[in-house]
Each structure stands twice: as structure tokens, then as C-alpha cells.
Design a protein around this motif. Structure first.
Motif, PDB file in Angstrom:
ATOM      1  N   ALA A 349      88.309 130.327 136.434  1.00 24.18           N
ATOM      2  CA  ALA A 349      88.675 131.790 136.583  1.00 24.18           C
ATOM      3  C   ALA A 349      89.451 131.976 137.167  1.00 24.18           C
ATOM      4  O   ALA A 349      90.050 133.214 137.628  1.00 24.18           O
ATOM      5  N   ASP A 350      88.727 131.585 138.783  1.00 19.05           N
ATOM      6  CA  ASP A 350      89.284 132.136 140.063  1.00 19.05           C
ATOM      7  C   ASP A 350      90.232 131.797 140.569  1.00 19.05           C
ATOM      8  O   ASP A 350      90.991 131.471 141.542  1.00 19.05           O
ATOM      9  N   ALA A 351      91.119 130.696 139.446  1.00 18.18           N
ATOM     10  CA  ALA A 351      92.144 130.115 139.917  1.00 18.18           C
ATOM     11  C   ALA A 351      93.531 131.016 140.540  1.00 18.18           C
ATOM     12  O   ALA A 351      93.459 132.139 139.670  1.00 18.18           O
ATOM     13  N   PRO A 352      94.485 131.052 142.057  1.00 14.26           N
ATOM     14  CA  PRO A 352      95.326 131.764 142.522  1.00 14.26           C
ATOM     15  C   PRO A 352      96.576 132.134 140.764  1.00 14.26           C
ATOM     16  O   PRO A 352      96.947 130.938 140.377  1.00 14.26           O
ATOM     17  N   GLU A 353      96.581 133.098 141.030  1.00 15.91           N
ATOM     18  CA  GLU A 353      97.299 133.398 139.351  1.00 15.91           C
ATOM     19  C   GLU A 353      98.782 133.297 139.614  1.00 15.91           C
ATOM     20  O   GLU A 353      99.588 132.908 139.195  1.00 15.91           O
ATOM     21  N   ASP A 354      99.187 133.926 140.283  1.00 11.69           N
ATOM     22  CA  ASP A 354     100.386 133.463 141.395  1.00 11.69           C
ATOM     23  C   ASP A 354     101.046 132.321 141.425  1.00 11.69           C
ATOM     24  O   ASP A 354     102.149 131.609 141.100  1.00 11.69           O
ATOM     25  N   LEU A 355     100.124 131.050 141.707  1.00  8.83           N
ATOM     26  CA  LEU A 355     100.655 129.756 141.395  1.00  8.83           C
ATOM     27  C   LEU A 355     100.668 128.956 140.251  1.00  8.83           C
ATOM     28  O   LEU A 355     101.600 128.725 140.023  1.00  8.83           O
ATOM     29  N   ARG A 356      99.493 129.442 139.834  1.00 11.87           N
ATOM     30  CA  ARG A 356      99.165 129.325 138.208  1.00 11.87           C
ATOM     31  C   ARG A 356     100.587 129.648 136.876  1.00 11.87           C
ATOM     32  O   ARG A 356     100.886 129.079 136.517  1.00 11.87           O
ATOM     33  N   ASP A 357     100.841 130.851 137.493  1.00 12.75           N
ATOM     34  CA  ASP A 357     102.380 131.669 136.909  1.00 12.75           C
ATOM     35  C   ASP A 357     103.713 130.737 136.941  1.00 12.75           C
ATOM     36  O   ASP A 357     104.677 130.790 136.247  1.00 12.75           O
ATOM     37  N   HIS A 358     104.088 130.753 138.367  1.00  9.65           N
ATOM     38  CA  HIS A 358     104.909 130.122 138.520  1.00  9.65           C
ATOM     39  C   HIS A 358     105.419 129.038 138.596  1.00  9.65           C
ATOM     40  O   HIS A 358     105.977 128.493 137.949  1.00  9.65           O
ATOM     41  N   ALA A 359     104.235 128.378 138.661  1.00  2.64           N
ATOM     42  CA  ALA A 359     104.006 126.516 137.717  1.00  2.64           C
ATOM     43  C   ALA A 359     104.475 126.535 136.399  1.00  2.64           C
ATOM     44  O   ALA A 359     105.154 126.074 135.650  1.00  2.64           O
ATOM     45  N   LEU A 360     103.902 127.364 135.748  1.00  3.30           N
ATOM     46  CA  LEU A 360     104.018 127.199 134.405  1.00  3.30           C
ATOM     47  C   LEU A 360     105.777 127.391 133.714  1.00  3.30           C
ATOM     48  O   LEU A 360     105.842 126.776 132.735  1.00  3.30           O
ATOM     49  N   MET A 361     106.610 128.606 134.627  1.00  2.92           N
ATOM     50  CA  MET A 361     107.081 129.052 134.067  1.00  2.92           C
ATOM     51  C   MET A 361     108.053 128.206 134.397  1.00  2.92           C
ATOM     52  O   MET A 361     109.433 127.601 134.198  1.00  2.92           O
ATOM     53  N   LEU A 362     108.062 127.496 135.599  1.00  3.97           N
ATOM     54  CA  LEU A 362     109.205 126.387 135.967  1.00  3.97           C
ATOM     55  C   LEU A 362     108.448 124.631 134.848  1.00  3.97           C
ATOM     56  O   LEU A 362     109.897 123.973 134.387  1.00  3.97           O
ATOM     57  N   ALA A 363     107.452 124.778 134.556  1.00  2.00           N
ATOM     58  CA  ALA A 363     107.009 123.637 133.375  1.00  2.00           C
ATOM     59  C   ALA A 363     107.956 123.566 132.421  1.00  2.00           C
ATOM     60  O   ALA A 363     107.828 123.060 131.783  1.00  2.00           O
ATOM     61  N   GLY A 364     107.771 125.406 131.894  1.00  2.93           N
ATOM     62  CA  GLY A 364     108.967 125.703 130.905  1.00  2.93           C
ATOM     63  C   GLY A 364     110.013 125.662 130.656  1.00  2.93           C
ATOM     64  O   GLY A 364     110.675 124.987 129.886  1.00  2.93           O
ATOM     65  N   ARG A 365     110.364 126.085 131.780  1.00  4.17           N
ATOM     66  CA  ARG A 365     112.351 125.682 131.871  1.00  4.17           C
ATOM     67  C   ARG A 365     112.633 124.155 131.763  1.00  4.17           C
ATOM     68  O   ARG A 365     113.385 123.526 131.668  1.00  4.17           O
ATOM     69  N   VAL A 366     111.738 122.994 132.690  1.00  5.89           N
ATOM     70  CA  VAL A 366     111.584 121.592 132.647  1.00  5.89           C
ATOM     71  C   VAL A 366     111.674 121.273 131.275  1.00  5.89           C
ATOM     72  O   VAL A 366     112.213 120.539 130.487  1.00  5.89           O
ATOM     73  N   LEU A 367     110.316 122.141 130.063  1.00  4.42           N
ATOM     74  CA  LEU A 367     110.421 121.325 128.712  1.00  4.42           C
ATOM     75  C   LEU A 367     111.247 121.285 127.829  1.00  4.42           C
ATOM     76  O   LEU A 367     111.430 120.992 127.063  1.00  4.42           O
ATOM     77  N   ASP A 368     112.037 122.708 128.306  1.00  2.00           N
ATOM     78  CA  ASP A 368     113.063 123.724 127.483  1.00  2.00           C
ATOM     79  C   ASP A 368     114.208 122.164 127.878  1.00  2.00           C
ATOM     80  O   ASP A 368     115.617 122.423 127.156  1.00  2.00           O
ATOM     81  N   PHE A 369     114.053 121.276 128.504  1.00  2.00           N
ATOM     82  CA  PHE A 369     115.582 119.949 128.759  1.00  2.00           C
ATOM     83  C   PHE A 369     115.184 119.100 127.655  1.00  2.00           C
ATOM     84  O   PHE A 369     115.992 118.106 126.695  1.00  2.00           O
ATOM     85  N   ASP A 370     114.230 119.692 126.603  1.00  2.00           N
ATOM     86  CA  ASP A 370     113.689 118.824 125.539  1.00  2.00           C
ATOM     87  C   ASP A 370     114.592 119.298 123.683  1.00  2.00           C
ATOM     88  O   ASP A 370     114.478 119.948 123.998  1.00  2.00           O
ATOM     89  N   PRO A 371     115.547 118.678 123.495  1.00  2.00           N
ATOM     90  CA  PRO A 371     115.892 118.731 122.737  1.00  2.00           C
ATOM     91  C   PRO A 371     114.872 119.217 121.374  1.00  2.00           C
ATOM     92  O   PRO A 371     115.483 120.407 120.697  1.00  2.00           O
ATOM     93  N   ALA A 372     113.881 119.128 121.153  1.00  2.00           N
ATOM     94  CA  ALA A 372     113.179 119.366 120.033  1.00  2.00           C
ATOM     95  C   ALA A 372     112.074 120.477 120.418  1.00  2.00           C
ATOM     96  O   ALA A 372     111.769 121.053 119.087  1.00  2.00           O
ATOM     97  N   LEU A 373     112.279 120.631 121.544  1.00  2.00           N
ATOM     98  CA  LEU A 373     111.278 122.407 121.842  1.00  2.00           C
ATOM     99  C   LEU A 373     113.118 123.059 121.842  1.00  2.00           C
ATOM    100  O   LEU A 373     113.258 123.273 122.909  1.00  2.00           O
ATOM    101  N   LYS A 374     113.507 123.521 120.932  1.00  2.00           N
ATOM    102  CA  LYS A 374     114.947 124.676 120.589  1.00  2.00           C
ATOM    103  C   LYS A 374     114.540 125.910 120.806  1.00  2.00           C
ATOM    104  O   LYS A 374     113.284 126.420 121.351  1.00  2.00           O
ATOM    105  N   GLY A 375     115.243 126.495 121.391  1.00  2.00           N
ATOM    106  CA  GLY A 375     115.051 127.877 121.754  1.00  2.00           C
ATOM    107  C   GLY A 375     114.645 128.481 122.816  1.00  2.00           C
ATOM    108  O   GLY A 375     113.721 130.199 122.437  1.00  2.00           O
ATOM    109  N   GLY A 376     113.865 127.586 124.030  1.00  2.00           N
ATOM    110  CA  GLY A 376     112.961 128.508 125.006  1.00  2.00           C
ATOM    111  C   GLY A 376     111.505 128.655 124.726  1.00  2.00           C
ATOM    112  O   GLY A 376     111.057 129.468 125.100  1.00  2.00           O
TER     113      GLY A 376
END
Lengths: 495, 495
Positions: A349-376
Motif C-alpha cells: 500500500a505504501d509503495a512509491p507511486e511515482d516509481l510504480r507508475d513510471h515502471a508500468l508505463m515503460l513496461a507497457g511500451r515494451v509489451l506493445d512490441f508484442d504483435p499479439a498485443l495490438k493497439g496499445g
């Protein structure tokens, strides 16, 4: 011919040879003028700095003494016969001189320079001259040629897969330890992400330093391959696998001279990625007044250079310009950062939010490389993998595979609170300053040293309220860091 | 505290300290990372490179071994107590970094850099970075500040006279040994001309090397002063009297990197002249396709820079742009040049005319500084002093005062004629090429080595006719030079 004698003299980082002044079959005065020699044995050769010795206890006539570095790098047994001669001047230095004069070099000239640099045939002085000349002006074609040449020297990993992803940040933002969150998320999804990282050079911690708090990061290439084939991922130190070794040599000179140009940055990062066998890369460029990139226009120039060079190298790159106005997360320094990373992965619950959000955004961009995950749909998938605990599970498997640290590292027990000098609102945090204070406290060598931020930009504070805590493993380290913080704590507070 | 132990290890040019890895009271690993240390004794301190030793025969616990250079430069007796610490980073490096980034530095910043350079507080890498950054761009104000700062560090001679003249050539033209003719002419007239010269750095001979064929040039300051007060002149090596020592350090890096900018040239030459106490200077700038200055427009830019800086320094300068299209005189290399010089001074019928004319012109310009010779009568006076034998007499007195060489040096006995490959007319001689061939033959270290020119530009030659003779003192030297001459003799011959 001379016989090798091994001397227990550590002349790190140089090779040094000790030759008796008398009776060595060579004119000592001649060699004196030369200083740098080439030592050639039956199957190996090295360059070394020469010292002339009149102490018979150390080396006798007919012998050549080798310091530890020279002995190890030559790799011949004691007593082996070698000959010596003046070290040849690398022909590529002629191109360096032309570069100093303002000329533009072609691909073959740059390749020759990089080969000689990686082969330790340049002195630090010559490397410095080359780098400063390049800092004066370097064309896009030269940057491309340098990247290519750097990747071509040394090891090159091949994962025999069409999609090998990676994520990288150009650095400069303390606490920004997103790789250790992105990699387990991506691995949990099933893409190959063999992440090799450097140790901190001028920052309070590198990904390798922080990961080392949890697991062994010093992996041989065969170990690395085995882990990736099982886990799809790794979070290892890149130093062992000899990727773009010219980069390491160049950095050893860039660091003390603090040369930090966009062109060198592009060549350094992309050559390592190419050598590591990446095909798709998400690159994080933080922009902020105390970040490496200070303005949007600089960021756009850097992005264009990265895109141009990556494109020519056949590397798919997705560049994200991010908010680099302050540190990310709370902890700065290996142990404190590892704590934050695990809190995010555990969905605390007290994990730093900015670190979490930033990592999730970047992970999302990496996963967007997967052709199976179309359209962002990458971001939603990343969120799902983190929330479900799949990412944490992947991280635990990685730690086990790399070798869990037997003992837990703790934050440094010597603690100093740095408090607000007045009431007001925090409007800026100086990334440079915070990094310097954390380093003086002992990070990254002392794993538990660093800074734990209490207030971030936007916080309303009262005079005397804690802004951050300095952790150190020794009173000395704490004293150094505190002195610097007292001079300027790195916080701007206005009413 | 550690006790000094003197070690017979010659680590030229560096200071090296040898510390036992165990039991030195310091953490060896800590010092390992540092590499460069400051050694402080009761009355002296030096910087040194650190080697860690496990050979008890060399140094024991509680001791620090000093190589010859370190021991001599520290100047304390064996057994004296010293402490060691990490060598401090010179604060002026911050300015070097700004210069690398393209900033312009102010006078105080440049002065701080030069003081640290002269104090051996910079590594060759750092000096190289500074020089290459300056090669990229340097303002006139920076050049002036650098000249002033260089002259201010080290010794400064004062002749207590309103008119102290000098003559200097920027170099690059083989055989152009005019100083040894100009100085005796000017001395015979009665002006003060205390000429200190360098040894050859990249050329086949410097004035000091050639003068040394006839007389001792390695004079202490008191000897130099005594000779000038008696003879009005001297032709000495400048290395002993510590004029602009920063220049010597800078040159030690400029030479291997072959950095050769106008700004460095101006700072180097004028700082030495200022430190040598000159008030009036005639400067010879040869212009030619293979000279240091290639075109008239370059020459004009260099002249303006020299004039601007000299003017601000209060040095009266008269700059002569001269024909630098081919070597001057016949001999190239110490012995062969000394032979030409003496032939001119003796008014020999076969003395090289071009050397004689060039020297007379320059001597005339120097004599024009004398208010007693109004309206450009300097040239006539120079001619008179040469023709009458007064200049020869002055030279013989100088030789006697400095110490005549006990034995006569001879031209190298290993001789190779280089012949015209076809009939035709000599239209160009490559100064660079000729200089390189003469150096490979052994000049200036082998005093008798060099080149004796037979044909100059304009000569009509037949195929097989000698263009020049290479002289060497060894068959090896002759072989090296001959190989280079065979590849390209440096002569352009057209029908």
C-alpha cells in the motif's frame, strides 16, 4: 630473449615491466626514451610501461619482471622467453590527429580507432584527445560508424529469436530503478528480455548495484544463457560478458574528464544493446532542469540522433521523454532502492507511486512490441501482471536462478535527518545534489548508504520537518554527506 | 606515518611509490582505487602513482618505497617520515571541463590551469583534453591570458637594459639555422641578444642541437648571465633556466598528439621570450606548401595574432613572412648545419648563399631596433659586420665562453646518394619529407646524421645525378632513411 619473472607488484590499471638497467641485451637508455614497450612471447603479446631497475633482488640480468597485471594479461608461465621492442604507434592515431584538426572521419577510420582503443593500444592521453575532439564536433555518420564499430568489437550475444526486447534509461535521475520492475513484468508476459546493466559510474547506484542487494549479478555467459532460456529474462551485470569493451575503455576516460556528449551517449548505449542481441528497445529520456537533458529542444535533438542511428542499425526503438524534474521513488542507494522495487512488486500500500507508475508505463511500451498485443494494450497487460503478483513471482524466480544473497543487506545504521529550514512548499529538488550527497554517504560501495526521501516536489512543509534521511554505514560517510547537505540540501522551498 | 625507502627503480618520467599491500596503516583497497597519491613530508610534497607490493624484499610494513624520480623530486632523506593521502583533484579542472563544453575562459581561470600544469598536478590525459579543447576554439583574449600565465610561472630573466633583442623562427624549414649567424652579427654590433633555444622536438635539429656541435650549450643561469654580461650574447639551450616551464609540460603532450595550433604557438613562443627578458623580437614566419604556414592568408592571420598578443604584453615585435618553399642552406642535421653556418661566418666562397642572405636580412631587421641606426641602415651594418669578420670573431668568442667542444664532430660516415629518377627541373622540395628522412637517419641524436642537399629548387638535373646525400652514423639508420627516400625522395622534377 628475456625470461619472465613474476613480481608481486600490483600496478593497476597499467601493465608494468621491470627491466634490469644492466646486462639485458638491450640499450637501457634507448628503452628509457621509449617508456612503452611491446612484450612478445611465443603465443601472446602485451604492451607495458617500462621501469628500469638497479635492485638485483628484484630482477637479474636476462630477466624481465612483470607486475601482476602484465603477468596475468600476457598469460605466459614464469621463465617463458619473451622479446621486447618499442611499442608501435597505432596507425589510427593519424585519424585522431585529423579529427583534432576538425576533419570528419569515415567509417573505416573510426573502426580502426575503436579496434585500437579496445585493444588497449591507446594511452589515456590519446583516448582523451580523441574524445575531446569528438566532443567538439561529430557528424551523425560518425556517430553511426562509431556505434557500429563499438558493437563489432568484443562479444555479441545471439538469442535466435525474432523479438528480443530491452528497456534502458539514459540515467541522471536518482532512485529511478524501473528496470527491476519492468523486467519481471515483461518476463511474466513471456517476451525475452536479457537485461545486462552497468554498475554506477558517477551515480549513487546502477541497476547492477541494486539488483546485487537481492541476488548475484556477476554471471558467466553460460549461466546467463541458461537463465534466459528458462526464465526469459535476467538482471545481470554486463561487465563479465565483454559486450562493447571499447565502451568500457572510453568510459574510463570520459568519467574523469566528465565528457558527456549526446554522440558518445548514443554510441555507448546502442553499441551495448546491439552487442547484447536486442532487437527492440524502449528508451527512457528524463528531461528536467537538473537531469542529463535540460530542455525539450535538447531532448528532441537527442531523440532524433538515437532514432537515426538505431534505424540504420536495424534496431527498433521507442523513445519516451519523461519527467526528470526530481528523483523517482523514495530510496536512493542500492538497499533503499531495492526496498522500493520490492514494495512495488509486492503491491504494498505504501509503495512509491511515482516509481510504480513510471515502471508500468515503460513496461507497457515494451509489451506493445508484442504483435499479439495490438493497439496499445501493453499498459493494461503490464498493470494486470503487476497486480496479480505474476511480476513478483517472476522476480522471485529470477533471484533464485541468479542466486539469492545469503544475508539481507540493511539500510545504513548511521542516520541524519535533513530538515526544512522554513515553512513553505517544495518546488524543486536538485537531482545532482541529491546524487552527490548519497555518494558521499558511501553509495554505491556501501550498499546500505544513500538517501531516503520524505518529501517530494509539491509537498507543504513546516520548518524543522524532515525532508530526507541520510543513511551511512560509517560515521565518516555520514559526516561527509551531512557537511554537503548543510551547505545546500538540494531542496527549493518557497512560501 | 611511513618511512621513506629509496628504491633503485627508474620510472621516468613519472613519480612512482611502492607501498606494501599489508600493514601500512592504510586500507590498500582504498588506495588501489585512488592510484594517484600525495606524499607529504615535513618540508616537501609530491604527487606519485601508487604500486602495491607483496615482495617483502622491496618494502616492509611501515615503509613506502620511492622510485628514483619520486625520491629525487621529494628531496627528503631515506628514513624520513611521510604521510600519504588521495591526490587532490585540481580545482582548475572544472574550467577545463567548461572549455571542453565550448565555453570561453577568463584570465584567472587560465592562470589557474597553467599553474596546475606547471606544478605537475595534471595527468597527461587531462593536459591532452585541455589542449584539444583549445585546439577546437580559442579566443584572442584566451591566447593572451595563456601567454601571460605561462610567462608568469617559472623563472624570469631581467637584463636591466632598455633594449634586449631576440630573433626567432617558428620552424618547419630544414637547415634554416640563421640564429647562429644573426646572434654573432648582433653581438658584434653591441646589442644584447641572450638567445636561448630549444632542442629539436620533431625536426632533425634545433639551434641548441646544432650549436652543441661547436660548444657547450647546457649552461646554468649564473654562467649564462656571466657570458651575456661579457659578450652581449649567448647561444644556449633554454631547458636549464626554467623559462615558462608550463610550456615544456604542454609540449610533452602536444608532441605525441601533434597538436600544432597558431594559438599554442603564439603562447609558447611569446611566453618564452617574455620570461627570457626580451624587449624587441624579430620573428621569422616561413610560408610555403610544406611549411608550418601554408598560405599567405594563414600567415596574415598568424601575424595578426602574434602582433596583438605581443603588443598587449609590451613586447616590440617585427614579423617577417619569408619564403618557406624549400629547405635553406645545404646541410640538415646538427653537424652539417654547423658546417654551413661556419662557412657563412668565414665568408667562404662556397658558403650557401640562401642561408647567408636570409640570415643577413634577419640580422638587419634586428639591428634596425637600434635607435642609433636610423632609417633602415640595419642591413648594411649587418653586411659590414659579416664581411669584415667581426661576426666570426664574435662567434669564436661565444664558443670559447660557453666551452668549445673538445673533439670535432664529423658528418656520418655511412652515406647514401639519392639521385634524380629522370631528366628535368626541380620545381619543389618537400620540407616535411626531407625532415623525416633526416630524422630516420638519426638526427638530431646522432649529431653527424642528416641530409646534405646537392640540388635546390630551379636546378636542371640529369637522370642519375645526385639530389642529396643521406649521412648516418650507423648502417641501420642509413637503411631506415634510404627506405623512406626510395618510397618518396621529396623532390618534384618536371621536364
Amino acid at each position: 630473449m628475456l625470461k619472465i619473472r613474476r613480481l608481486a607488484i600490483d600496478t593497476h590499471p597499467e601493465n608494468t615491466a621491470f627491466l634490469p638497467r644492466q646486462g639485458n641485451g638491450y640499450s637501457a637508455e634507448q628503452f628509457q626514451a621509449l617508456r612503452k614497450i611491446r612484450i612478445t612471447g611465443e603465443s601472446a603479446e602485451i604492451l607495458a610501461t617500462l621501469a628500469l631497475v638497479d635492485e638485483p633482488a628484484l630482477v637479474e640480468a636476462g630477466e624481465i619482471g612483470l607486475g601482476e597485471q602484465a603477468f596475468r594479461r600476457l598469460g605466459l608461465p614464469e621463465g617463458a622467453a619473451v622479446s621486447i621492442e618499442q611499442a608501435p604507434v597505432p596507425a589510427s592515431l593519424e585519424s585522431v590527429r585529423r579529427k583534432i584538426d576538425g576533419d570528419t572521419l569515415d567509417e573505416s577510420e573510426i573502426a580502426a580507432i575503436i579496434r585500437d582503443v579496445a585493444g588497449h593500444r591507446y594511452s589515456p592521453m590519446e583516448i582523451g584527445a580523441f574524445l575531446v575532439a569528438c566532443a567538439g564536433f561529430m557528424s551523425t555518420e560518425e556517430t553511426l560508424a562509431m556505434t557500429r564499430a563499438m558493437a563489432a568489437v568484443g562479444n555479441r550475444l545471439d538469442w535466435h529469436a525474432p523479438l528480443v526486447v530491452d528497456k534502458h534509461c539514459i540515467g541522471g535521475i536518482p532512485g529511478n530503478r524501473t528496470s527491476m520492475i519492468v523486467v519481471p513484468i515483461v518476463a511474466a508476459h513471456g517476451l525475452i528480455i536479457p537485461k545486462t546493466s552497468s554498475r554506477a559510474i558517477t551515480s549513487p547506484s546502477g541497476t547492477a548495484d541494486t539488483m546485487e542487494v537481492l541476488a548475484n549479478v556477476d554471471l558467466r555467459e553460460d549461466e546467463l544463457r541458461a537463465i534466459v532460456s528458462r526464465e526469459k529474462a535476467v538482471l545481470a551485470w554486463g561487465g563479465r560478458v565483454n559486450l562493447s569493451p571499447a565502451d568500457d575503455v572510453l568510459i574510463s576516460v570520459e568519467r574523469p574528464l566528465r565528457i558527456d556528449t549526446f554522440e558518445q551517449m548514443v554510441a555507448s548505449i546502442l553499441s551495448k544493446k546491439l552487442a547484447a542481441g536486442s532487437t527492440h528497445l524502449v528508451l527512457d529520456i528524463p528531461v528536467g532542469p537538473t537531469a542529463k537533458v535540460r530542455s525539450q529542444s535538447e531532448a528532441v535533438r537527442l531523440r532524433k540522433l538515437f532514432e537515426h542511428v538505431a534505424d540504420k542499425l536495424g534496431l527498433v526503438i521507442d523513445i519516451v521523454l519523461t519527467d526528470g524534474s526530481q528523483p523517482i521513488g523514495r530510496g536512493i542507494g542500492p538497499v533503499l532502492e531495492a526496498r522500493d522495487v520490492m514494495a512495488v512488486l509486492r503491491n504494498d500500500a505504501d509503495a512509491p507511486e511515482d516509481l510504480r507508475d513510471h515502471a508500468l508505463m515503460l513496461a507497457g511500451r515494451v509489451l506493445d512490441f508484442d504483435p499479439a498485443l495490438k493497439g496499445g494494450r501493453g499498459f493494461a497487460r503490464a498493470l494486470e501482471l503487476l497486480a496479480s503478483g505474476a511480476a513478483l513471482e517472476a522476480m522471485e524466480r529470477l533471484i533464485a536462478a541468479q542466486g539469492r544473497q545469503p544475508a539481507e543487506f540493511k539500510p545504513g545504521a548511521h542516520i541524519q535527518e535533513i530538515c526544512a529550514p522554513r515553512d513553505g512548499r517544495v518546488i524543486a529538488i536538485d537531482c545532482h545534489r541529491i546524487a552527490r550527497i548519497a555518494r558521499l554517504a558511501g553509495a554505491p560501495m556501501d550498499k546500505g548508504a544513500g538517501i531516503d526521501l520524505v518529501c517530494k516536489v509539491g509537498a507543504e512543509v513546516r520548518k524543522g520537518q524532515a525532508l530526507y534521511r541520510i543513511h551511512a554505514q560509517s560515521a565518516t560517510g555520514l559526516g561527509f554527506a551531512h557537511d554537503l547537505a548543510r551547505e545546500d540540501a538540494g531542496y527549493e522551498i518557497v512560501r
